[in-house]
Design an enzyme around this catalytic site. Structure first.
Site, mmCIF file in Angstrom:
data_model
loop_
_atom_site.group_PDB
_atom_site.id
_atom_site.type_symbol
_atom_site.label_atom_id
_atom_site.label_comp_id
_atom_site.label_asym_id
_atom_site.label_seq_id
_atom_site.Cartn_x
_atom_site.Cartn_y
_atom_site.Cartn_z
ATOM 1 N N MET A 1 -22.612 92.207 75.125
ATOM 2 C CA MET A 1 -21.938 93.127 76.030
ATOM 3 C C MET A 1 -20.486 92.708 76.234
ATOM 4 O O MET A 1 -20.127 91.556 75.998
ATOM 5 C CB MET A 1 -22.659 93.172 77.384
ATOM 6 C CG MET A 1 -24.042 93.809 77.323
ATOM 7 S SD MET A 1 -23.957 95.546 76.900
ATOM 8 C CE MET A 1 -25.696 95.977 76.987
ATOM 9 N N CYS A 2 -19.692 93.640 76.700
ATOM 10 C CA CYS A 2 -18.278 93.398 76.963
ATOM 11 C C CYS A 2 -18.046 93.344 78.465
ATOM 12 O O CYS A 2 -18.975 93.466 79.254
ATOM 13 C CB CYS A 2 -17.445 94.507 76.332
ATOM 14 S SG CYS A 2 -17.805 94.785 74.575
#
Length: 268
Positions: A1-2
């Site tokens: 994920m970012c």
């Protein structure tokens, strides 16, 4: 994920403090080492910085963190690649022109099987995030008038965000410079700072600031992030399906829609 970072303020404000905290998560205190980008609105223009290198060690990120660019609206993204190669074309935030304004978009999540609708906007890179952004822009252009009001835009954006969230994790920031739209599927937090201002300390770096010395009594500055950036302030934690439309540091519309629950990117 970012991870995402956004700012909405009623007066031009620099992002140095929050940006410094976020960059540490890009390869130092966090795993988001696959590139980063930031967009600062200046009137109708946008000042953009992108780098596919880890932002914790990026010379460009170090330069930006010391550069007091003042903006009323800013969007930042640090990437942990899941879909798409690690290169400059795939670094967020992405930007496109619509109705004479630059629109800027950043996404946290995965929609690995997403297929956009046909339209004039096409992706340059090979991420699902940019495909989603192009789809969103195509649908806005095809279904709304040029002079659509912010609340009309918010209704359409919320409907589209809910549709995207049915296909995967969709946390996003979107702006045309006048407002900032935020939508949460899994993680997002926000804080609004106003008088009386006080001190704050970053969670990811040994850095503190006394906002009382940096602001005026009329300033309103809101920061939105994937997770709280400071350890000594009370942040609002978004609920699943919660959206907010920000303008000049204030929430001008908000709501919550039903979206699936995800854990580690998998639908429950």
């Amino acid at each position: 994920m970012c991870e995402l970072l956004g700012m909405s303020a009623n007066t031009p404000t620099d992002l140095c403090f929050s940006f410094t905290g976020l960059t540490r998560r890009g390869g130092q205190t966090g795993p988001h080492k696959d590139g980063w980008g930031v967009a600062f609105y200046e009137g109708k223009g946008v000042r953009l910085f992108h780098d596919p290198e880890p932002c914790a060690t990026s010379a460009i990120a170090g330069f930006v963190s010391q550069l007091p660019i003042k903006s009323k609206t800013a969007i930042c993204h640090i990437r942990q690649a899941n879909v798409g190669s690690i290169n400059l074309a795939n670094t967020h935030p992405f930007t496109r022109e619509l109705w004479g304004r630059y629109w800027v978009f950043a996404h946290n999540g995965q929609l690995p099987h997403f297929v956009r609708h046909v339209g004039m906007y096409e992706a340059v890179g090979d991420t699902d995030s940019e495909e989603i952004f192009c789809d969103l822009m195509n649908q806005l252009r095809q279904n709304l008038p040029r002079d659509a009001m912010p609340l009309q835009l918010a209704a359409t954006l919320t409907r589209l965000a809910q549709e995207y969230a049915q296909q995967g994790v969709f946390n996003c920031l979107l702006s045309n410079g006048d407002w900032l739209f935020t939508f949460c599927t899994t993680k997002m937090a926000s804080i609004t700072r106003r008088a009386p201002f006080g001190p704050a300390r970053l969670t990811d770096a040994d850095v503190a600031v006394d906002f009382a010395a940096e602001t005026t009594p009329n300033d309103v500055v809101s920061v939105i992030a994937t997770e709280p950036l400071t350890s000594d302030e009370q942040w609002h934690i978004y609920q699943r399906g919660e959206w907010r439309l920000w303008q000049l540091g204030e929430v001008i519309a908000s709501g919550q829609v039903e979206v699936p629950e995800y854990h580690n990117g998998q639908r429950l």
